[in-house]
Design a protein around this motif. Sequence first.
Motif, PDB file in Angstrom:
ATOM      1  N   GLN A  14      61.711  32.831  37.381  1.00 33.61           N
ATOM      2  CA  GLN A  14      60.800  32.719  36.239  1.00 33.61           C
ATOM      3  C   GLN A  14      59.651  33.701  36.350  1.00 33.61           C
ATOM      4  O   GLN A  14      59.219  34.286  35.363  1.00 33.61           O
ATOM      5  N   ASP A  18      58.776  36.406  33.582  1.00 34.05           N
ATOM      6  CA  ASP A  18      57.427  36.459  33.016  1.00 34.05           C
ATOM      7  C   ASP A  18      56.842  37.863  33.130  1.00 34.05           C
ATOM      8  O   ASP A  18      56.196  38.345  32.197  1.00 34.05           O
ATOM      9  N   SER A  70      60.304  34.087  23.666  1.00 35.83           N
ATOM     10  CA  SER A  70      60.561  32.771  24.259  1.00 35.83           C
ATOM     11  C   SER A  70      59.546  32.432  25.346  1.00 35.83           C
ATOM     12  O   SER A  70      59.280  31.261  25.602  1.00 35.83           O
ATOM     13  N   GLY A  71      58.945  33.451  25.952  1.00 37.40           N
ATOM     14  CA  GLY A  71      58.019  33.192  27.042  1.00 37.40           C
ATOM     15  C   GLY A  71      56.586  32.964  26.647  1.00 37.40           C
ATOM     16  O   GLY A  71      55.845  32.272  27.349  1.00 37.40           O
ATOM     17  N   HIS A  73      55.006  31.163  24.521  1.00 34.30           N
ATOM     18  CA  HIS A  73      54.508  29.832  24.180  1.00 34.30           C
ATOM     19  C   HIS A  73      54.808  28.799  25.271  1.00 34.30           C
ATOM     20  O   HIS A  73      54.482  27.629  25.101  1.00 34.30           O
ATOM     21  N   ARG A  74      55.410  29.240  26.355  1.00 35.22           N
ATOM     22  CA  ARG A  74      55.740  28.326  27.434  1.00 35.22           C
ATOM     23  C   ARG A  74      54.469  27.895  28.162  1.00 35.22           C
ATOM     24  O   ARG A  74      53.614  28.720  28.451  1.00 35.22           O
ATOM     25  N   ALA A  77      52.246  30.063  30.846  1.00 28.73           N
ATOM     26  CA  ALA A  77      52.525  31.494  30.713  1.00 28.73           C
ATOM     27  C   ALA A  77      51.316  32.213  30.113  1.00 28.73           C
ATOM     28  O   ALA A  77      51.428  32.940  29.127  1.00 28.73           O
TER      29      ALA A  77
END
Length: 157
Positions: A14, A18, A70-71, A73-74, A77
């Motif tokens: 991850q 990121d 996709s990343g 709003h995690r 992040a």
Amino acid sequence: MSHTAPRRHFTDRQALLDALAEAGFVQLGRALRTSLAEAEDAFAARVHNAVLAFARFATENVALLDLMNSGKHRPGATRIAEAAEAAFGQMVELIEEGQEHGALEHGDPERLGAIPYATVQGIATMVNGNMIDAEKLDELVETAVERFLRGARPRTR
């Protein structure tokens, strides 16, 4: 580079993803900045250049853009979200510029900017999915920008 090199730099998969997403937003921000710097002073030309730069980025970096989107709003992040804000902040500033000069209606610049973003994201998705010939990208972006600018003008009474 060995296949174990990423493990020495990133704590897990991850973290690597990121870092790629963050770098993608930095790259997009650079492309937007360059497009705005190269544009004529006319507001419409600046919007066109920036939107076209995004469209080209979206069609030339399909997997990267998916990862970026996709990343951002995690939960947790924050670096990706900050890089996204820096890149797209240029577009928000452009919308605010148009509002200040009377070219665009007043209101939330992020809400107003979502219209060309969504439109061009849709065009890029269709190009990427081979539903639209890639050679039509520039022409479709030009039409989308013209329609946006016409529809977002302040209303006269």
